[in-house]
Design a protein around this motif. Structure first.
Motif: not given
Length: 488
Positions: A151-155
């Motif tokens: 999820k953080e990597a997507g941001k």
């Protein structure tokens, strides 16, 4: 090519050969060639160090934000950003062939046209791979990554879209300027950009605590500031002979140049993805945590050293392309050996250094004794990797300068993926040599590729390469708008 044109080119080759052979004695030739080589190699090495340093600095500041953020950034950097960079770097290397040979042939206005064509091709290519960044989270989850990290990597991936687009200008402008030996401006801009990046990273992430947005804003500016500076230099008289303004001729002959760009992209990508496979294979072995930590340290050291090798790759490609374009076969051949021997000399010194210090180097990166011992265990392989890296990229640069990208792409497939990877898997898993076995297999693949490139270079008919280069530059030659208007 007609017989008349062929005869004229043969006469030109003969004139250039006689002119070069009679010019100076051996010592003076070595000095002159070394000077020309270092004019390209030194700024190229420095610029690659600062670009590599920009990513490392961002990673360091992200590490102070949180563990999940650091893992997410590292994942995106290692997988997506490296993937995108390698594709665009590979495709842009076709510009090195065209600009270098056109500059040697004194078709100066063609450099600006080739630059604009490369912008069009790389913009299309970047847009094609854009969905990987937009849908990074679901892609990483599908690959089995942790939910929070994905999820953080997507941001973070969304923030890196401007960085990927910055590669279009940074890579092409660097190759455009390098082909003219005008890349000192790139080094100056890199210093300014890196200094601003360090300050802004501290200001936005530490002092004002803006977290990931602050770190990413600083990174975006670090990649775009040099682009603005390079464009200002090119547009405002820094390249008066080679930049004649925007032209509709940029849309001519896009398909054949796209083919050369794709061949270049395949060649470079197959090389850059090779060691990524090493890391992925290591993650499935026993005691993977210590193995990956030790391997990461070795790969990090190897990565810094690789910036030197890539600088010599740039020098080899430019010098070979310039001399082939100018019709000097012997000078092209001589530049190959001066560059290879210089790079090999530096590689040998580093080989001795890493063989001597071994695990002591690990304590720069870790306090774990187990990891340090593992690094010492891998150090001989690291040293041999560095030694091979001092030759193999230079020969790849020769291939770029001469336009052999398609042939070398096949060599890379055979040596890396049909020999190196299978041997690594057998040694690592079947013979239970673990990470050392995997790395030995990868080294065997690199050694095979180096041997093949050495044989190709030794067997090259440089007079024929001159004819091929002249045919290439004449095939895509078009009159400048300025010349056309004068003739009318």
């Amino acid at each position: 090519m007609s017989e008349d044109i062929k005869q004229q080119l043969l006469i030109k080759v003969g004139d250039k050969r006689n002119e070069y052979d009679q010019e100076n004695h051996l010592g003076k030739k070595i000095w002159n060639e070394s000077r020309k080589m270092w004019v390209i190699a030194a700024p190229a090495i420095f610029t690659r160090f600062t670009t590599f340093g920009t990513n490392v600095i961002t990673q360091a500041f992200v590490g102070h934000i949180g563990a999940i953020e650091l893992a997410a950034y590292s994942l995106i950097l290692t997988v997506l950003l490296r993937f995108g960079n390698s594709i665009l770097l590979g495709m842009a290397s076709g510009l090195e062939t065209l600009c270098g040979q056109a500059y040697g042939a004194k078709q100066y206005h063609m450099l600006g046209i080739y630059l604009q064509r490369s912008w069009i091709i790389l913009t299309i290519s970047t847009t094609v791979i854009l969905p990987l960044f937009i849908f990074a989270s679901p892609i990483l989850r599908a690959l089995g990554q942790d939910e929070d990290i994905a999820k953080e990597a997507g941001k973070i991936a969304l923030w890196l879209i401007p960085v990927v687009y910055s590669y279009i200008l940074s890579l092409t402008c660097q190759m455009f300027l390098q082909s003219q030996s005008k890349n000192m401006i790139i080094a100056y801009l890199a210093v300014v950009s890196l200094s601003i990046h360090v300050f802004l990273s501290w200001l936005l992430t530490v002092k004002y605590n803006y977290g990931i947005p602050g770190a990413m804003i600083s990174m975006i500016l670090a990649f775009w500031i040099p682009n603005v500076g390079q464009l200002l230099f090119i547009f405002n008289g820094g390249c008066q002979e080679t930049w004649k303004g925007f032209s509709s001729l940029a849309f001519k002959d896009l398909i054949p140049i796209m083919r050369l760009s794709l061949a270049s992209g395949a060649m470079i990508c197959l090389e850059l993805w090779y060691y990524t496979i090493l890391i992925l294979l290591t993650g499935t072995l026993k005691n993977a945590e210590i193995a990956i930590d030790a391997l990461s340290i070795c790969i990090n050291i190897n990565g810094w050293e690789m910036m030197i090798s890539l600088g010599f790759l740039a020098a080899a490609s430019v010098r070979v392309a310039n001399e082939l374009g100018s019709g000097s076969a012997n000078a092209a051949k001589f530049s190959v050996w001066v560059t290879v021997l210089t790079s090999l000399g530096i590689g040998f010194v580093l080989f001795i250094f890493f063989m001597f210090f071994r695990e002591r180097l690990a304590y720069i990166f870790t306090t774990s004794k187990d990891v340090a011992i593992a690094v010492g265990y891998l150090s001989p392989l690291l040293a041999f990797s560095i030694l091979l890296n001092s030759v193999q990229p230079v020969l790849s640069g020769v291939a770029v300068g001469a336009g052999w990208q398609s042939s070398v792409a096949y060599v890379n497939v055979g040596c890396y993926y049909l020999i190196g990877v299978p041997i690594g898997v057998i040694l690592g898993y079947v013979f239970n040599l673990q990470v050392k076995g995997v790395w030995i297999g990868m080294l065997i693949g690199t050694l095979m590729q180096t041997i093949v490139l050495v044989v190709m270079t030794l067997r090259t008919d440089w007079n024929k390469q001159v004819l091929d280069a002249q045919q290439r530059v004449n095939k895509w030659f078009v009159q400048s708008d300025e010349t056309c208007s004068q003739s009318n």
